[in-house]
Scaffold this active site. Structure first.
Site, short mmCIF file in Angstrom:
data_model
loop_
_atom_site.label_atom_id
_atom_site.label_comp_id
_atom_site.label_asym_id
_atom_site.label_seq_id
_atom_site.Cartn_x
_atom_site.Cartn_y
_atom_site.Cartn_z
N LYS A 151 0.84 -1.20 0.00
CA LYS A 151 0.00 0.00 0.00
C LYS A 151 0.87 1.25 0.00
CE LYS A 151 -4.17 -1.88 0.72
NZ LYS A 151 -5.39 -1.65 -0.06
N ASP A 180 -0.61 -0.30 -4.39
CA ASP A 180 -2.01 0.12 -4.30
C ASP A 180 -2.12 1.45 -3.56
OD1 ASP A 180 -4.73 0.35 -4.25
OD2 ASP A 180 -5.12 -1.52 -3.17
N GLU A 214 -2.21 0.47 -8.58
CA GLU A 214 -3.65 0.33 -8.46
C GLU A 214 -4.28 1.62 -7.96
OE1 GLU A 214 -4.50 -3.50 -6.74
OE2 GLU A 214 -6.32 -2.75 -5.81
N ASP A 239 -9.68 0.08 -9.30
CA ASP A 239 -10.36 -0.77 -8.31
C ASP A 239 -11.58 -0.04 -7.76
OD1 ASP A 239 -11.00 -2.58 -6.37
OD2 ASP A 239 -9.24 -2.27 -5.12
N LYS A 263 -14.19 -7.35 -7.66
CA LYS A 263 -14.55 -7.99 -6.41
C LYS A 263 -15.90 -8.65 -6.65
CE LYS A 263 -12.22 -4.84 -3.20
NZ LYS A 263 -11.10 -4.46 -4.07
MG MG Z 1 -7.27 -1.86 -4.21
#
Ligand code: MG
Length: 335
Positions: A151, A180, A214, A239, A263
């Protein structure tokens, strides 16, 4: 086809609370549902919403379940409104389960293939944010992970770039790394990250692959991401921008040809997702919503069917909750 319909809400506490850019998440709430067809065959489904990511709330999902009759039809299942994407997923996957194989009755014995499905998929492992990544990748590596996610936009960019520099020289050259940002970068910062990654790629000494960045920018800045995606070699995955099928179609329609993170638990109808992926041959990465084994099985099936380019999926094989098997077993037996 007609089905007897039963449902039961659940709550489970994360072993460690998850910190997201929407705050702390301690308890996962969802709904397990069961369909029984006229011959007595069972199918299980799960509704696991994440409202702050763009799905309905758990209350809206519960209201929907409560107003349904005890006997429901395919017609009801396939006309669940788009405002209830997690419900679409839960009901359709239960329906697929009843009308598909014979697994429904074998379900919920410890160590069953349902709780430990054997799809030949690659998994991506989540590194802790910040410097902790530097000494924790090895544990994940030993567990078999070869793709890592780290992250960014958690700390000041200068610090993160420094840690990143160490990280890429520490990770084995056969590893892949995803960054991300969860929509937390400014346009300038995103350019800096992408330029840094492009430069690394140009540097032949480094074999490690930066797979993609991301969601660099917030959802509202889709045009900015579209621009960035054509300006750099390093790929971008969206995302947060594509939580539901409607958003997925809209971004594709506006020209997104980068990677889509899907997802399944909240994206909506699995049958329409299949259709969309087949029709447009999009580049996808599948990812979990911290569901139980029931929704996970349905999601992994979709991932196995629709993943391209051999991309690792974001379903932790680590445990976020305690005693999944016994817990789920007794929940389903009491339905
Ligand atoms: Mg993500």
């Amino acid at each position: 086809m007609r089905y007897q319909f039963k449902f039961r809400p659940y709550q489970r506490r994360f072993l460690r609370s998850l910190t997201t850019n929407h705050g702390k998440w301690d308890i996962r709430e969802g709904i397990i549902l069961r369909l029984t067809d006229e011959s007595g065959k069972l199918g299980w489904g799960e509704i696991a919403p994440i409202s702050w990511f763009g799905s309905e709330t758990i209350e809206q999902a519960l209201d929907f379940c409560r107003q349904l009759p005890e006997e429901i039809t395919d017609e009801i299942i396939f006309s669940i409104p788009d405002e209830l994407p997690a419900c679409q997923f839960g009901f359709e996957s239960a329906q697929e389960w009843v009308s598909g194989g014979d697994e429904g009755d074998k379900f919920i014995t410890p160590n069953s293939s349902l709780l430990n499905p054997n799809f030949s998929l690659l998994y991506s492992g989540l590194l802790p944010a910040g410097e902790a990544a530097l000494n924790q990748w090895e544990t994940l590596w030993q567990k078999g992970y070869r793709t890592f996610k780290w992250k960014i936009s958690v700390d000041a960019i200068a610090n993160e770039l420094k840690i990143f520099e160490s990280l890429i020289h520490t990770l084995p050259s056969s590893a892949k790394l995803r960054l991300d940002a969860n929509g937390g970068l400014t346009y300038e910062e995103a350019n800096l990250w992408l330029r840094t990654c492009d430069n690394l790629k140009a540097n032949a000494k480094l074999a490690l692959e930066i797979e993609f960045i991301e969601q660099p920018l917030p959802v509202e800045q889709f045009q900015g991401m579209l621009e960035l995606s054509t300006s750099y070699e390093t790929a971008i995955a969206i995302d947060e921008s594509v939580a539901t099928l409607g958003q997925l179609a809209a971004c594709h329609q506006q020209g997104w040809r980068g990677i889509f993170v899907i997802k399944p638990g909240i994206v909506g109808s699995p049958s329409r997702l299949r259709k969309f992926c087949h029709q447009h041959q999009i580049d996808t990465v599948f990812s979990s919503v911290f569901e139980t084994a029931i929704a996970r099985l349905a999601a992994l099936k979709l991932a196995a069917e629709l993943s391209q380019n051999n991309r690792a999926i974001g379903f932790g094989i680590d445990h976020f909750f305690e005693q999944e098997e016994t817990w789920l077993q007794s929940l389903c037996n009491n339905l």
